[in-house]
Motif scaffolding. Structure first.
Motif, mmCIF file in Angstrom:
data_model
loop_
_atom_site.group_PDB
_atom_site.id
_atom_site.type_symbol
_atom_site.label_atom_id
_atom_site.label_comp_id
_atom_site.label_asym_id
_atom_site.label_seq_id
_atom_site.Cartn_x
_atom_site.Cartn_y
_atom_site.Cartn_z
ATOM 1 N N GLU A 207 0.793 -1.090 -0.098
ATOM 2 C CA GLU A 207 0.015 0.006 -0.133
ATOM 3 C C GLU A 207 0.951 1.392 -0.083
ATOM 4 O O GLU A 207 1.887 1.410 0.790
ATOM 5 N N ARG A 223 -14.635 1.458 2.558
ATOM 6 C CA ARG A 223 -13.295 0.891 2.129
ATOM 7 C C ARG A 223 -13.612 -0.469 1.936
ATOM 8 O O ARG A 223 -14.495 -1.253 2.523
ATOM 9 N N SER A 224 -13.035 -0.861 0.763
ATOM 10 C CA SER A 224 -13.071 -2.337 0.215
ATOM 11 C C SER A 224 -12.744 -3.366 1.482
ATOM 12 O O SER A 224 -13.491 -4.379 1.375
ATOM 13 N N LYS A 225 -11.912 -2.947 2.207
ATOM 14 C CA LYS A 225 -11.492 -3.818 3.224
ATOM 15 C C LYS A 225 -12.546 -3.926 4.394
ATOM 16 O O LYS A 225 -12.656 -5.181 4.731
ATOM 17 N N TRP A 226 -13.354 -2.857 4.466
ATOM 18 C CA TRP A 226 -14.512 -3.164 5.613
ATOM 19 C C TRP A 226 -15.662 -3.531 4.716
ATOM 20 O O TRP A 226 -16.335 -4.388 5.442
ATOM 21 N N ARG A 235 -11.694 5.256 11.537
ATOM 22 C CA ARG A 235 -10.234 5.055 10.814
ATOM 23 C C ARG A 235 -9.108 5.457 11.772
ATOM 24 O O ARG A 235 -7.992 4.836 11.751
ATOM 25 N N GLN A 242 -3.158 -0.224 14.265
ATOM 26 C CA GLN A 242 -2.005 -0.820 13.419
ATOM 27 C C GLN A 242 -0.440 -0.505 13.882
ATOM 28 O O GLN A 242 0.269 -1.335 13.719
ATOM 29 N N ARG A 277 -12.247 4.014 -0.897
ATOM 30 C CA ARG A 277 -10.868 3.602 -0.748
ATOM 31 C C ARG A 277 -10.845 2.174 -0.716
ATOM 32 O O ARG A 277 -11.697 1.464 -0.525
ATOM 33 N N LYS A 278 -9.428 1.786 -0.797
ATOM 34 C CA LYS A 278 -9.110 0.086 -0.745
ATOM 35 C C LYS A 278 -9.405 -0.187 0.642
ATOM 36 O O LYS A 278 -9.838 -1.480 0.904
#
Lengths: 278, 105
Positions: A207, A223-226, A235, A242, A277-278
């Protein structure tokens, strides 16, 4: 004599303080913006609301394809229904926000009466509670529908956070948010700024790290991740996790002040939420 | 031949020694380590410096203790206590705000 001592003491304090601690919010904002304009000199300022896609041409192609059929559209529609549906007492959100629904550019703001930073989700829940409705959860679920609709209706408005000079508590809240942003935390010992200011544009695993300038313009974000739309404070929570720090309460004082500082840094940039977003 | 004997002796020593080392731990000592870890976690939290997994490690240590895995519980408690100490020190070292040098303008 005592005057001389006072002047000398003031000078000593001034010299002793680090430069960043003395800067006004406006000086901070100019410094912040200059940092990115120097780092990505080919990127026009008005591109920053597009986040990482302002600086990542390959990611941008994918994003533009996604934006042809925006995954956040159903959330806008549901949010519109929520906005228009009366509460049990017959009132609606419009009674709390007569200028609505395009009000995202008015948040966050300093609430002098409450002595705190007022964020949009917090104001929406205050409205619900004032009308005897249960507050919505701040990270996942229906609040994202409502925020998507408000963000969509606010597109084209410009970020304009004010730190009023007549209330020192506002400046203190701004400074708290600024300190949070630059403080190393968690087991990985990273601050927000290490990823998104110092290393924005570099690649972390697969990323590209997004530049901080413009970070707040496009929330809530699908978010595609979510696999769904999520809030800015969701976020923040993810970022803190993280770096292996314990996250803070959504719309608690820490994240509210952080939002105040971070949104101020994007003053002058256009709102373009909800984003994908991704 | 001689090497083989040495290896067997070492393995035997380890096999005998491991349970003995484990047996030397008692539940009271483990409980004290867990309490110390909890105190360290709270101290870090008091300055907003708690790390993500410290509380999870303490919870896991309590579970291991309850199930009789004393050595594992002690390991987890020791790591959690260290995390709490480091989280506290991390925040205390940054009490005075300084703008980082990577913002040059």
């Amino acid at each position: 004599m005592s005057k001389k001592i006072l002047i000398a003491a003031a000078l000593a304090v001034a010299v002793g303080l680090p430069a960043g601690a003395m800067a006004t919010p406006e000086e901070d904002r100019i410094q912040f913006r200059n940092h990115f304009q120097d780092r990505f000199s080919e990127v026009p300022l008005e591109e920053y609301p597009n986040g990482v896609y302002a600086i990542d041409p390959v990611g941008r192609e994918n994003w533009e394809a996604i934006e042809e059929f925006p995954p956040y559209e159903p959330f806008i529609d549901t949010g519109r229904d929520m906005w228009e549906k009366p509460f049990a007492n017959g009132k609606t959100y419009a009674d709390c926000f007569p200028d609505g629904p395009g009000i995202a550019h008015k948040y966050p703001h300093w609430d002098k009466d409450k002595g705190m930073v007022m964020t949009l989700p917090l104001a929406l829940n205050n409205c619900r509670e004032a009308n005897s409705e249960e507050p919505l959860k701040y990270k996942k679920g229906p609040i994202n529908d409502l925020l998507s609709y408000i963000a969509f209706e606010s597109r084209g408005e410009v970020t304009n956070v004010v730190v009023p000079e007549d209330d020192p508590r506002a400046l203190a809240a701004y400074e708290d948010g600024k300190k949070f942003y630059y403080t190393r935390r968690g087991q990985l010992n990273f601050s927000c700024a290490h990823c998104h200011v110092q290393n924005g544009g570099l690649v972390l695993r697969t990323e590209t790290l997004s530049p901080s300038l413009g970070h707040t313009t496009h929330f809530p974000v699908y978010r595609s991740k979510w696999g769904t739309v999520g809030t800015l404070h969701r976020r923040f929570t993810g970022c803190n996790k993280q770096v292996r720090a314990k996250p803070f309460e959504a719309h608690g004082e820490e994240y509210r002040n952080l939002e105040y500082f971070l949104t101020y840094m994007s003053n002058g940039l256009e709102l373009n939420g909800p984003g994908a977003r991704k | 031949m001689r090497n083989k004997t040495v290896i067997y002796a070492l393995l035997l020593g380890l096999a005998l020694g491991a349970p003995l080392a484990s047996a030397s731990l008692d539940a009271t000592a483990v409980q004290a380590a867990i309490s110390a870890a909890e105190d360290a976690r709270k101290q870090a939290a008091s300055v907003n410096g708690e790390w993500r997994d410290t509380a999870k490690k303490i919870k896991e240590a309590k579970k291991m203790l309850a199930e009789g895995y004393l050595a594992k519980a002690m390991d987890l408690a020791t790591v959690a206590e260290r995390e709490g100490e480091l989280g506290y020190r991390q925040m205390m070292a940054q009490q005075e705000f300084e703008m980082p040098a990577f913002i040059k303008h």
